[in-house]
Every structure is written in structure tokens, then in C-alpha cells.
Design an enzyme around this catalytic site. Structure first.
Site, PDB file in Angstrom:
ATOM      1  N   ALA A 142     -58.806   6.101 -21.179  1.00  0.00           N
ATOM      2  CA  ALA A 142     -59.948   6.782 -20.550  1.00  0.00           C
ATOM      3  C   ALA A 142     -60.558   5.910 -19.452  1.00  0.00           C
ATOM      4  O   ALA A 142     -60.852   6.392 -18.350  1.00  0.00           O
ATOM      5  CB  ALA A 142     -60.991   7.110 -21.604  1.00  0.00           C
ATOM      6  N   GLU A 143     -60.685   4.616 -19.734  1.00  0.00           N
ATOM      7  CA  GLU A 143     -61.239   3.714 -18.717  1.00  0.00           C
ATOM      8  C   GLU A 143     -60.312   3.637 -17.500  1.00  0.00           C
ATOM      9  O   GLU A 143     -60.759   3.609 -16.358  1.00  0.00           O
ATOM     10  CB  GLU A 143     -61.426   2.302 -19.309  1.00  0.00           C
ATOM     11  CG  GLU A 143     -62.569   2.180 -20.295  1.00  0.00           C
ATOM     12  CD  GLU A 143     -62.524   0.853 -21.062  1.00  0.00           C
ATOM     13  OE1 GLU A 143     -61.595   0.670 -21.888  1.00  0.00           O
ATOM     14  OE2 GLU A 143     -63.387   0.006 -20.821  1.00  0.00           O
ATOM     15  N   ASP A 162     -58.307   5.969 -16.478  1.00  0.00           N
ATOM     16  CA  ASP A 162     -58.417   7.218 -15.727  1.00  0.00           C
ATOM     17  C   ASP A 162     -59.638   7.230 -14.807  1.00  0.00           C
ATOM     18  O   ASP A 162     -59.581   7.755 -13.695  1.00  0.00           O
ATOM     19  CB  ASP A 162     -58.495   8.417 -16.679  1.00  0.00           C
ATOM     20  CG  ASP A 162     -57.134   8.701 -17.293  1.00  0.00           C
ATOM     21  OD1 ASP A 162     -57.058   9.406 -18.308  1.00  0.00           O
ATOM     22  OD2 ASP A 162     -56.136   8.179 -16.729  1.00  0.00           O
ATOM     23  N   GLU A 178     -16.759  -4.696  -2.861  1.00  0.00           N
ATOM     24  CA  GLU A 178     -18.065  -4.680  -3.534  1.00  0.00           C
ATOM     25  C   GLU A 178     -17.883  -4.174  -4.955  1.00  0.00           C
ATOM     26  O   GLU A 178     -17.130  -3.229  -5.167  1.00  0.00           O
ATOM     27  CB  GLU A 178     -19.016  -3.677  -2.852  1.00  0.00           C
ATOM     28  CG  GLU A 178     -19.232  -3.875  -1.395  1.00  0.00           C
ATOM     29  CD  GLU A 178     -19.987  -2.692  -0.748  1.00  0.00           C
ATOM     30  OE1 GLU A 178     -20.378  -1.744  -1.463  1.00  0.00           O
ATOM     31  OE2 GLU A 178     -20.160  -2.735   0.471  1.00  0.00           O
ATOM     32  N   ASP A 230     -22.406   0.908 -11.920  1.00  0.00           N
ATOM     33  CA  ASP A 230     -22.428   2.131 -12.715  1.00  0.00           C
ATOM     34  C   ASP A 230     -23.866   2.598 -12.916  1.00  0.00           C
ATOM     35  O   ASP A 230     -24.510   2.270 -13.904  1.00  0.00           O
ATOM     36  CB  ASP A 230     -21.749   1.856 -14.057  1.00  0.00           C
ATOM     37  CG  ASP A 230     -21.256   3.127 -14.705  1.00  0.00           C
ATOM     38  OD1 ASP A 230     -21.387   4.199 -14.075  1.00  0.00           O
ATOM     39  OD2 ASP A 230     -20.759   3.055 -15.834  1.00  0.00           O
ATOM     40  N   GLU A 239     -27.468   1.917  -5.264  1.00  0.00           N
ATOM     41  CA  GLU A 239     -27.405   2.361  -6.655  1.00  0.00           C
ATOM     42  C   GLU A 239     -28.627   1.907  -7.441  1.00  0.00           C
ATOM     43  O   GLU A 239     -28.999   0.739  -7.408  1.00  0.00           O
ATOM     44  CB  GLU A 239     -26.139   1.754  -7.281  1.00  0.00           C
ATOM     45  CG  GLU A 239     -25.621   2.501  -8.466  1.00  0.00           C
ATOM     46  CD  GLU A 239     -24.733   3.687  -8.084  1.00  0.00           C
ATOM     47  OE1 GLU A 239     -24.657   4.043  -6.881  1.00  0.00           O
ATOM     48  OE2 GLU A 239     -24.123   4.252  -9.011  1.00  0.00           O
ATOM     49  N   TYR A 285     -26.015  -0.746  -0.661  1.00  0.00           N
ATOM     50  CA  TYR A 285     -24.628  -0.943  -0.239  1.00  0.00           C
ATOM     51  C   TYR A 285     -24.151   0.020   0.841  1.00  0.00           C
ATOM     52  O   TYR A 285     -23.006   0.004   1.245  1.00  0.00           O
ATOM     53  CB  TYR A 285     -23.667  -0.887  -1.437  1.00  0.00           C
ATOM     54  CG  TYR A 285     -23.764   0.379  -2.263  1.00  0.00           C
ATOM     55  CD1 TYR A 285     -23.436   1.610  -1.721  1.00  0.00           C
ATOM     56  CD2 TYR A 285     -24.185   0.326  -3.590  1.00  0.00           C
ATOM     57  CE1 TYR A 285     -23.530   2.773  -2.464  1.00  0.00           C
ATOM     58  CE2 TYR A 285     -24.291   1.485  -4.347  1.00  0.00           C
ATOM     59  CZ  TYR A 285     -23.962   2.709  -3.779  1.00  0.00           C
ATOM     60  OH  TYR A 285     -24.062   3.858  -4.512  1.00  0.00           O
ATOM     61  N   LYS A 330     -14.028  -1.296   1.320  1.00  0.00           N
ATOM     62  CA  LYS A 330     -14.412  -0.558   2.521  1.00  0.00           C
ATOM     63  C   LYS A 330     -13.824  -1.256   3.743  1.00  0.00           C
ATOM     64  O   LYS A 330     -13.882  -2.485   3.815  1.00  0.00           O
ATOM     65  CB  LYS A 330     -15.941  -0.522   2.663  1.00  0.00           C
ATOM     66  CG  LYS A 330     -16.623   0.121   1.466  1.00  0.00           C
ATOM     67  CD  LYS A 330     -18.133   0.092   1.560  1.00  0.00           C
ATOM     68  CE  LYS A 330     -18.719   0.783   0.327  1.00  0.00           C
ATOM     69  NZ  LYS A 330     -20.167   0.613   0.218  1.00  0.00           N
ATOM     70  N   CYS A 344      -8.792  36.741 -26.677  1.00  0.00           N
ATOM     71  CA  CYS A 344      -8.649  38.183 -26.443  1.00  0.00           C
ATOM     72  C   CYS A 344      -7.342  38.744 -26.981  1.00  0.00           C
ATOM     73  O   CYS A 344      -7.126  39.951 -26.937  1.00  0.00           O
ATOM     74  CB  CYS A 344      -8.791  38.504 -24.956  1.00  0.00           C
ATOM     75  SG  CYS A 344      -7.372  37.976 -23.991  1.00  0.00           S
ATOM     76  N   CYS A 362      -3.795  32.642 -20.321  1.00  0.00           N
ATOM     77  CA  CYS A 362      -4.024  33.957 -20.887  1.00  0.00           C
ATOM     78  C   CYS A 362      -3.828  34.967 -19.772  1.00  0.00           C
ATOM     79  O   CYS A 362      -4.333  34.804 -18.660  1.00  0.00           O
ATOM     80  CB  CYS A 362      -5.448  34.024 -21.423  1.00  0.00           C
ATOM     81  SG  CYS A 362      -6.034  35.690 -21.647  1.00  0.00           S
TER      82      CYS A 362
HETATM   83  S1  IVH Z   1     -20.097   3.651  -1.252  1.00  0.00           S
HETATM   84  C1  IVH Z   1     -19.529   6.789   1.726  1.00  0.00           C
HETATM   85  N1  IVH Z   1     -20.359   1.466  -2.685  1.00  0.00           N
HETATM   86  O1  IVH Z   1     -19.951   5.403  -6.547  1.00  0.00           O
HETATM   87  C2  IVH Z   1     -19.383   5.961   0.519  1.00  0.00           C
HETATM   88  N2  IVH Z   1     -20.597   3.571  -3.784  1.00  0.00           N
HETATM   89  O2  IVH Z   1     -17.817   7.408  -6.414  1.00  0.00           O
HETATM   90  C3  IVH Z   1     -20.450   6.189  -0.478  1.00  0.00           C
HETATM   91  N3  IVH Z   1     -21.162   3.410  -6.155  1.00  0.00           N
HETATM   92  O3  IVH Z   1     -21.860   8.040  -5.289  1.00  0.00           O
HETATM   93  C4  IVH Z   1     -20.449   5.318  -1.631  1.00  0.00           C
HETATM   94  N4  IVH Z   1     -21.224   1.207  -6.252  1.00  0.00           N
HETATM   95  O4  IVH Z   1     -23.021   6.267  -6.723  1.00  0.00           O
HETATM   96  C5  IVH Z   1     -20.363   2.816  -2.685  1.00  0.00           C
HETATM   97  N5  IVH Z   1     -20.620  -0.543  -3.812  1.00  0.00           N
HETATM   98  C6  IVH Z   1     -20.625   0.791  -3.814  1.00  0.00           C
HETATM   99  C7  IVH Z   1     -20.893   1.542  -4.991  1.00  0.00           C
HETATM  100  C8  IVH Z   1     -20.852   2.943  -4.923  1.00  0.00           C
HETATM  101  C9  IVH Z   1     -21.375   2.330  -6.932  1.00  0.00           C
HETATM  102  C10 IVH Z   1     -21.220   4.820  -6.606  1.00  0.00           C
HETATM  103  C11 IVH Z   1     -22.114   5.720  -5.809  1.00  0.00           C
HETATM  104  C12 IVH Z   1     -21.240   6.803  -5.279  1.00  0.00           C
HETATM  105  C13 IVH Z   1     -20.086   6.753  -6.224  1.00  0.00           C
HETATM  106  C14 IVH Z   1     -18.852   7.268  -5.534  1.00  0.00           C
END
Ligand code: IVH
Length: 695
Positions: free
Chosen positions: A35-36, A38, A117, A121, A179, A231, A295, A416, A437
Site C-alpha cells: 500500500a505504501e 502504491d 557465435e 537457447d 536473444e 547478435y 555468419k 473414418c 487416409c
Molecule cells: S541470427 C538473420 N545469431 O536462433 C539471422 N540467431 O534459428 C537471424 N539465435 O530466431 C538470427 N543465437 O532466436 C542468430 N547468435 C545467434 C543466435 C540466434 C540464437 C536464435 C534466434 C533465431 C533463431 C534462428
């Protein structure tokens, strides 16, 4: 009160609130009563109403404790958020490198540097900065449109609310992407607290991060200690670097966390080495990673490579091998999917695989069962990789009980009763691997699954009309075809069996449902095509089709039974970069089939389908049909085609009276002659490059 006094008061209140926030959200030890708290927050808000100039992005009124919103707003991504192609072994990586090399037309000796890179997850997010200030953050959503989670993101400790411009200039506008994740230690702490409170326990850090980020009550997000690795990027007024490395280096100067294991590798061999090193470190890291992303380091190459459907040509994710565990098969059940495919599913003794409890595994199809000889009662090794459905890797034969029998898939549909057959594949002449099917529209499993797909989040996305409601309405014969969704309200008015009297409904729910349906009477063509659930047509292919045909009318016309040159439709499809035989077959079959054409016509009477916007309207070749022939010298055929398509042109493989431009490389032969005889504009490769203004 003067502005001066107000500023002083605002500063004092903000500081107090921040101290209390830390005590409450981070230390779980409130220093004052709710309350305080808020009262303080309300005073601050009132002050900000009187003196709006005091509102600043990191004011406690903007960060935590704000009133829960009624839902998340939508944010359009001006540059789509993409996914990544996967590589599972060295061979896939070499192939990837080969594709890059061919596309760019590089010689075999030229090194391609890759930036490696860890693949974090968690969940991706896009953060918009204007003049260095964080102004909006969004989830990935379907890649084109995400949810506005600005308030939630503001609570992240390592997300700078203002970019640090001391070392490197700050652009007008910049979308930083990366991420959001939860460390393993914070995940374990959270679960302990959840247990103590009798709340739900999270299966893994990723789920915990997802559950914590998408919270309408921002206070919950703030209490969960989420982190962020930058990233990637989306729209930017100035990218500020010439390589992946340089841009990430700039991110770290601005105040972002950039993963410390990321590095430039001068060629693929070094990149594979980096993968191995990261894999060795994996178990020691305080956060989950599920692979390594490679990349192409040079940004000029990245932009030339561009994208195919949902993923960039310049990046690939090398996934770590899946985690495994042993358990027993209690039973094998058969599911019927929306395309009629019979999929055997193993019901397993529940077992934990990589932190997640697994009790079902897909057995794919009967060949797979025969090949692995999986029987009910067997002890099996199961594996789980990322988000994919768990799989049975092999049977532990030593542990097979006596009296087991080979498993055979039923030859009649369990739902079915129609025959379930393996059709002959036209292209290969072999039996299709999948048993289907033949019930088509009479098979309720197919109809129901198709409807569920139609309303799913990535398709029509109708609030309040999910899998459960579809099943209910199907059984009550209210929705049997997608069209019935849009006539539901009208039919309900005429019916004695009113939906509002159904269990779990009521006046308000029904009104909301009808209005949610109305909200979806307008849809983009690519989403619409995806919603149809055509075999092999996922979001990526749906987009390719939308981009190529632009309107539903065009699709109906091209595949109309009156077409005089039916073979041409097929060739036309195969000319779309990214569409292969199986997809072309399925698309042609779907749009040529009379019941489907009727469904489409009926749907078109109920809803408005937005035609696909051609990405670049003012390009000189937008909407033109272009053919390349002969050998190109300035770029590879693949690059020429992709570039033309990005500019809104349609690239075809054959000359006809409809062709607008023929680009003739060296040694052009019969196509050039034919084009000339038809009066089609022809030009050299050099002239083409000059015309599109990019050399
Ligand atoms: S690059 C245009 N770099 O993986 C490229 N994605 O499978 C866009 N993710 O949606 C992604 N680590 O959620 C990139 N070092 C990293 C990443 C990364 C995790 C995830 C990201 C993306 C998914 C794609």
C-alpha cells in the site's frame, strides 16, 4: 508547484521507488508495504501528468509496477525477423560454404571468413533505439509482426536504456536484435521459489525465459532476472561497420552484452574448429546453447547473398548432437493429420531427456518402424534436439521381451475407416513413404486438423477459436469447413442451439468470439495461403507463392482447368527460387482441384485477401517478367535471379509473348532468337546492371 520543485520531487520519488524495487524484485525482501509503495507510485504518476516533460524512459512509472495491459500491442518489423537453416554435420557445412561460393562467384582458393557465435537457447527480441534511446521492443512473433514487450524489456539489467556514445557514434535509428535468456543458476533459483510457492515449475531455462518475458504484469518479468545477448540487427539509419564483427564490437561499446565466445574465423576449417571449442565449453557455461551459428563476416557479401524464404543465405546454425535417454514403448498409436498422413506415435514410459520429460515420440512412418524394427514393449533410445518432437533412435535388442511382434500400420484409417494407402509418387515411380487416409473430406480427423491449422496462431490467429473450440464446433456440426467460421454468427442467429448456452461460453464470450472472427476478415495473401494447409507449404513457401502470384485471383487463373498449357503451370512454379518438385506438385494439385476452388471462391466472398505488396515499387523492373540466358559474367545466375526478384521482377525460365525482358549473357542461343522474333526487349548483362542501378 513550480517546474523546479516538481523536478526535485520527481527525482526523490524515483530514487525511493528504485530502492524499493530492488528490494522487492531482486532481493525478494520488500522494504515497505504494497500500500505504501502504491502511494509513492501514484504520487509520481500524478506529478508526471502535471509535468509531462518529467516522463523519461527509465522513470519507475515506465519500468515496473505499471498497470497490467489488456494484451500486448502489435509491432510490425520493418525488416523481417528470420530463422536459420540448420546443418547437422560437417558435410552440411561444406555444402553451405559451396552454395555461398557459387552464389558470389568466388574462386575455390578465395577464403570466406565466417563469424562463429554460440546459438543461445532463448527467445529473440528486436529493440528499437532512436537517437540512442530505447523506445520500443518486440518479440519475433511470426517474423513480420511481433508483440510489444517494451515495458518487460526495460526491466532487463543488461539492456541499455540509453546507448553509450562515448567511443562510437550513435545513429538516428537502430534496431538491435538478440536473444533474451535466463542463466541456469537463475532458472534453478526461480524453480526453487516456484516450488516453495506451490507454483508451476519450468521445464528448462528457455521456457522459464519465455514465461517470464511475455507477462502482462511487468513486475513479474522484473523479478525474473532475464539477460540479453545482442547478435543481429534490423532496420538501421547507419549500420556502422563493414563486417559482422565490427557491428557486434560497436554493440558492446554501446553497452550491450555480446557473447564472449563469438569470433572471426578466416575460413570454414577454422569455423569448424571454433564449433568444437564451443561444444567442449558447453557444459561449463551458465546458459543453454544449442549450437553454433556461422555468419559470412563481410556485410557486402551478406547483402548480396540475401534471403531465401525465411532464412538468410549467409548464415547457418550448426546444431549440437541431440541429447539421449533410454525408456520403454508402452504402446503405438496412430494419428491422422490434416493431409491424411497416418503418423505412428510411441507412447513411452516418461523419461527426462536434456531437462524435459518426454512421454511420446514420433515414429514417422511405417518404413521407419520396419527399418528400426520398433515393437510394443521394446526398450528404446530416444533423443530430443531443440524444439523438435522427440524421436526413437534405436531399439535395445538385448532387452526385447519375448513374444513381441513386428508392428504393422493399419491399412484402414483408424478415424473414418477409409482405406489408407501408400500412393505412387509420380516423379520417382516409387511408393510414397507416407500412408494416407483416402477419406479426404469425409475423414473427420483430416477436416478437424485442417481447421485447427486454419485458425492457428501463424495462420488466421483467431482469438478464442483454438483447437478445443474447433473440436467442439465440429462435433456440433457448426464448423465443418473454413467458410463456416465466417458465417458462424449469422448461422447462430438463425439457430435454436445457441453457442452462448454451450458449457464454458456465455454472452460475453460469444460476443468476443464473433468480434475476433470479424477482426480477421482481412488477411495478407501469404498468411492466407499458409492457412490453407497445402502439403509442403509452410510459412516460407506460402510467402514465395504470394510474392510470385501476388493475388488469389492470379493463382486461380493460372491453375484453372481451362488452362490450355497445363504443363506450364508446373514449370512456372519450379521457376520460383526455393520451390522444388514436391511443393510444385502439391500446389498444382491443390489449386486445380474443384472442391478446393469452390472453397476458395466461397472464402473470397466472406473475407478480403490483401494482395502481396511488391517489395520495391519504384524499381524499373517491378512486376516485369525477366528471363536470363547465356553465361553471365558479372554475377552468378542464382544471384542475378535473386536480385531481380528482390526488385519485384518475376524470373522465368522460358520465353513467351508475356516476357518483358531477356538478359542475354555470352553465347546466348535459341532463347535470344525467339525473344527477337517475339519482339521482346533484349539487353546485355551490363545494360541490365546499369538499368537496375547496382553494379
Ligand atoms: S541470427 C538473420 N545469431 O536462433 C539471422 N540467431 O534459428 C537471424 N539465435 O530466431 C538470427 N543465437 O532466436 C542468430 N547468435 C545467434 C543466435 C540466434 C540464437 C536464435 C534466434 C533465431 C533463431 C534462428
Amino acid at each position: 508547484m513550480s517546474l523546479l520543485d516538481a523536478t526535485a520531487e520527481h527525482r526523490r520519488l524515483s530514487a525511493d521507488l528504485k530502492t524499493h524495487n530492488t528490494a522487492y524484485y531482486q532481493n525478494d525482501a520488500p522494504s515497505i508495504s504494497d500500500a505504501e509503495y502504491d502511494v509513492l507510485l501514484r504520487t509520481l504518476r500524478e506529478l508526471e501528468i502535471l509535468f509531462p516533460q518529467l516522463v523519461h524512459s527509465d522513470s519507475p512509472s515506465q519500468t515496473v509496477g505499471s498497470a497490467p495491459a489488456r494484451g500486448f500491442g502489435k509491432v510490425q518489423h520493418s525488416v523481417p525477423m528470420l530463422s536459420l537453416d540448420n546443418a547437422f554435420n560437417g558435410e552440411d557445412l561444406r555444402e553451405f560454404e559451396g552454395r555461398v561460393r557459387r552464389f558470389l562467384g568466388l574462386g575455390p582458393l578465395e577464403d570466406i571468413a565466417f563469424f562463429a557465435e554460440p546459438k543461445i537457447d532463448g527467445l529473440s527480441a528486436s529493440l528499437r533505439y532512436e537517437k540512442g534511446e530505447f523506445i520500443q521492443g518486440a518479440t519475433r512473433g511470426d517474423g513480420k509482426e511481433g508483440e510489444d514487450i517494451t515495458a518487460n524489456l526495460r526491466t532487463l539489467q543488461d539492456l541499455p536504456l540509453n546507448l553509450d556514445g562515448r567511443e562510437t557514434a550513435i545513429p538516428e535509428m537502430f534496431d538491435v536484435r538478440g536473444e533474451v535468456y535466463m542463466s541456469i543458476a537463475d532458472f534453478q533459483d526461480l524453480n526453487q521459489r516456484q516450488v516453495a510457492r506451490g507454483s508451476k515449475v519450468f521445464a528448462n531455462p528457455r521456457n522459464a525465459a519465455a514465461g517470464s518475458l511475455r507477462q502482462l504484469d511487468v513486475a513479474i518479468t522484473a523479478s525474473r532476472k532475464l539477460k540479453f545477448f545482442a547478435y543481429a540487427w534490423g532496420a538501421a539509419s547507419d549500420v556502422g561497420g563493414a563486417s559482422q564483427f565490427e557491428v557486434l564490437d560497436q554493440f558492446s561499446k554501446w553497452g550491450f552484452s555480446v557473447n564472449p565466445l563469438s569470433k572471426v574465423c578466416k575460413n570454414m576449417a577454422e569455423a569448424i574448429d571454433a564449433y568444437r571449442k564451443i561444444e567442449e565449453l558447453r557444459a561449463k557455461l551458465d546458459y543453454d546453447i544449442d549450437g553454433v551459428v556461422f555468419k559470412v563476416n563481410r556485410l557486402d557479401w551478406q547483402s548480396r547473398l540475401g534471403f531465401v524464404s525465411r532464412s538468410p543465405r549467409w548464415a547457418i546454425a550448426h546444431k549440437f548432437p541431440a541429447e539421449k535417454a533410454t525408456t520403454t514403448v508402452q504402446d503405438i498409436e496412430v494419428q491422422v493429420g490434416r493431409t491424411g498422413a497416418l503418423t505412428p506415435v510411441a507412447r513411452l514410459d516418461p523419461v527426462t531427456v536434456g531437462g524435459v520429460v518426454v512421454s511420446n515420440a514420433t515414429l514417422h512412418n511405417e518404413e521407419e518402424i520396419q527399418r528400426k524394427d520398433i515393437r510394443i514393449g521394446d526398450t528404446v533410445v530416444v533423443q530430443r534436439a531443440g524444439d523438435v518432437i522427440p524421436q526413437v533412435v534405436e531399439v535395445v535388442l538385448d532387452k526385447r521381451p519375448e513374444n513381441t511382434e513386428p508392428y504393422l500400420l493399419p491399412t484402414i484409417c483408424p478415424v473414418c475407416g477409409s482405406h489408407a494407402v501408400r500412393e505412387k509418387n509420380i516423379a520417382t515411380g516409387k511408393d510414397d513413404i507416407v500412408r494416407r487416409c483416402t477419406g479426404g473430406l469425409v475423414c473427420s480427423a483430416q477436416a478437424v486438423e485442417r481447421l485447427k491449422h486454419f485458425v492457428s496462431r501463424t495462420a488466421f490467429d483467431i482469438d478464442g477459436l483454438g483447437a478445443k473450440q474447433i473440436e467442439l464446433f465440429y462435433t456440433r456440426e457448426l464448423i465443418k469447413s473454413p467458410v463456416d467460421i465466417f458465417t458462424l454468427e449469422e448461422n447462430d442467429r438463425k439457430s435454436l442451439q445457441k453457442i452462448k448456452n454451450f458449457d464454458g461460453f456465455g454472452d460475453k464470450a460469444v460476443r468476443n468470439l464473433f468480434s475476433a472472427i470479424d477482426d480477421r476478415r482481412k488477411i495478407d495473401l501469404d498468411r492466407f495461403i499458409y492457412a490453407l494447409g497445402i502439403r509442403h507449404v509452410g510459412q516460407g513457401n506460402a510467402r514465395l507463392l504470394a510474392k510470385n502470384y501476388l493475388t488469389l485471383d492470379e493463382l486461380l487463373e493460372v491453375f484453372s482447368p481451362e488452362q490450355t498449357e497445363p504443363g506450364k503451370m508446373y514449370v512456372d512454379l519450379l521457376n520460383i527460387d526455393g520451390i522444388g518438385d514436391a511443393v510444385a506438385d502439391a500446389v498444382k494439385e491443390f489449386f486445380s482441384e474443384e472442391t478446393n476452388r469452390k472453397l476458395l471462391a466461397d472464402l473470397a466472398g466472406q473475407i478480403k485477401i490483401n494482395s502481396f505488396d511488391v517489395p520495391d515499387d519504384d524499381s524499373p523492373v517491378s512486376g516485369k517478367i525477366v528471363v536470363f540466358t547465356g553465361s553471365l559474367e558479372l554475377m552468378s545466375r542464382a544471384e542475378a535471379k535473386a536480385q531481380a526478384e528482390n526488385l519485384g521482377a518475376k524470373v522465368s525460365g522460358s520465353i513467351s509473348a508475356k516476357t518483358d525482358i531477356l538478359v542475354a549473357g555470352a553465347k546466348a542461343g535459341s532463347k535470344l532468337k525467339k525473344a527477337e522474333s517475339l519482339g521482346v526487349t533484349t539487353m546485355t548483362e551490363q545494360e541490365w546492371v546499369e538499368m537496375i542501378g547496382q553494379s
